[in-house]
Structure formats: C-alpha cells, structure tokens
Design a protein around this motif. Sequence first.
Motif, PDB file in Angstrom:
ATOM      1  N   ALA A  47       0.833  -1.114  -0.401  1.00  0.00           N
ATOM      2  CA  ALA A  47      -0.428   0.172   0.103  1.00  0.00           C
ATOM      3  C   ALA A  47       0.683   0.585  -0.141  1.00  0.00           C
ATOM      4  O   ALA A  47       1.784   1.317   0.914  1.00  0.00           O
ATOM      5  N   ASP A  48       0.312   1.929  -0.492  1.00  0.00           N
ATOM      6  CA  ASP A  48       1.211   3.861  -0.701  1.00  0.00           C
ATOM      7  C   ASP A  48       0.645   4.514   0.607  1.00  0.00           C
ATOM      8  O   ASP A  48      -0.409   4.332   0.900  1.00  0.00           O
ATOM      9  N   THR A  49       1.635   4.729   0.870  1.00  0.00           N
ATOM     10  CA  THR A  49       1.664   6.060   2.330  1.00  0.00           C
ATOM     11  C   THR A  49       1.452   7.062   1.268  1.00  0.00           C
ATOM     12  O   THR A  49       0.779   7.728   0.056  1.00  0.00           O
ATOM     13  N   ILE A  50      -0.053   7.806   2.029  1.00  0.00           N
ATOM     14  CA  ILE A  50      -0.844   9.296   1.279  1.00  0.00           C
ATOM     15  C   ILE A  50      -0.880  10.072   2.177  1.00  0.00           C
ATOM     16  O   ILE A  50      -0.924  10.670   3.633  1.00  0.00           O
ATOM     17  N   ASN A  51       0.246  10.948   1.727  1.00  0.00           N
ATOM     18  CA  ASN A  51       0.342  12.081   2.626  1.00  0.00           C
ATOM     19  C   ASN A  51      -0.299  13.516   2.807  1.00  0.00           C
ATOM     20  O   ASN A  51      -0.768  14.358   2.816  1.00  0.00           O
ATOM     21  N   GLU A  52      -1.038  13.251   1.396  1.00  0.00           N
ATOM     22  CA  GLU A  52      -2.109  14.526   1.305  1.00  0.00           C
ATOM     23  C   GLU A  52      -3.181  14.586   0.385  1.00  0.00           C
ATOM     24  O   GLU A  52      -2.752  14.069  -0.867  1.00  0.00           O
ATOM     25  N   LEU A  53      -3.691  13.819   0.833  1.00  0.00           N
ATOM     26  CA  LEU A  53      -5.458  13.423   0.098  1.00  0.00           C
ATOM     27  C   LEU A  53      -6.565  15.045  -0.954  1.00  0.00           C
ATOM     28  O   LEU A  53      -6.571  15.774  -0.707  1.00  0.00           O
ATOM     29  N   GLN A  54      -6.208  14.934  -2.001  1.00  0.00           N
ATOM     30  CA  GLN A  54      -6.777  15.675  -3.089  1.00  0.00           C
ATOM     31  C   GLN A  54      -8.395  15.370  -3.413  1.00  0.00           C
ATOM     32  O   GLN A  54      -8.624  14.334  -4.399  1.00  0.00           O
ATOM     33  N   VAL A  55      -9.490  15.783  -3.337  1.00  0.00           N
ATOM     34  CA  VAL A  55     -10.563  15.090  -3.497  1.00  0.00           C
ATOM     35  C   VAL A  55     -11.677  16.514  -5.217  1.00  0.00           C
ATOM     36  O   VAL A  55     -11.140  17.530  -4.771  1.00  0.00           O
ATOM     37  N   ARG A  56     -11.796  15.107  -6.231  1.00  0.00           N
ATOM     38  CA  ARG A  56     -12.767  16.598  -7.205  1.00  0.00           C
ATOM     39  C   ARG A  56     -13.708  16.079  -6.966  1.00  0.00           C
ATOM     40  O   ARG A  56     -14.328  14.885  -6.691  1.00  0.00           O
TER      41      ARG A  56
END
Length: 56
Positions: A47-56
């Motif tokens: 699994a990748d680590t998400i440092n910043e989630l961008q919601v569209r």
Amino acid sequence: GKKSERTVFTMAKFTIPDDKCIVVELNEKNGGRHQSFVIENEDLVRADTINELQVR
C-alpha cells in the motif's frame, strides 16, 4: 447500473502476521446489498502512503 464510485478509507500504516488476514464487510442499511473483501499482509505492505488527499 452503469455508474462507478471509488471510496478511500485511510488509517495509519500497519502490518499483520503473514498467516492472518483482515475481512472487511460493508452492509447497506435497510437494504439487501452486502460486500466483503479480504486484505492480506502482502496487500498492506504494497500500500502507498497518502501524505495529502486531493478530492475532486
């Protein structure tokens, strides 16, 4: 019918023993649709680590 949707659940990264698995079950409230899937340690390690989630 012909619609797709992606849901992302986030939590701190962790691992489980190789001989164990996590079963995630989703049940529709007052409905008949249910889904479940199995997560193994191999999936968690990849699994990748998400440092910043961008919601569209």
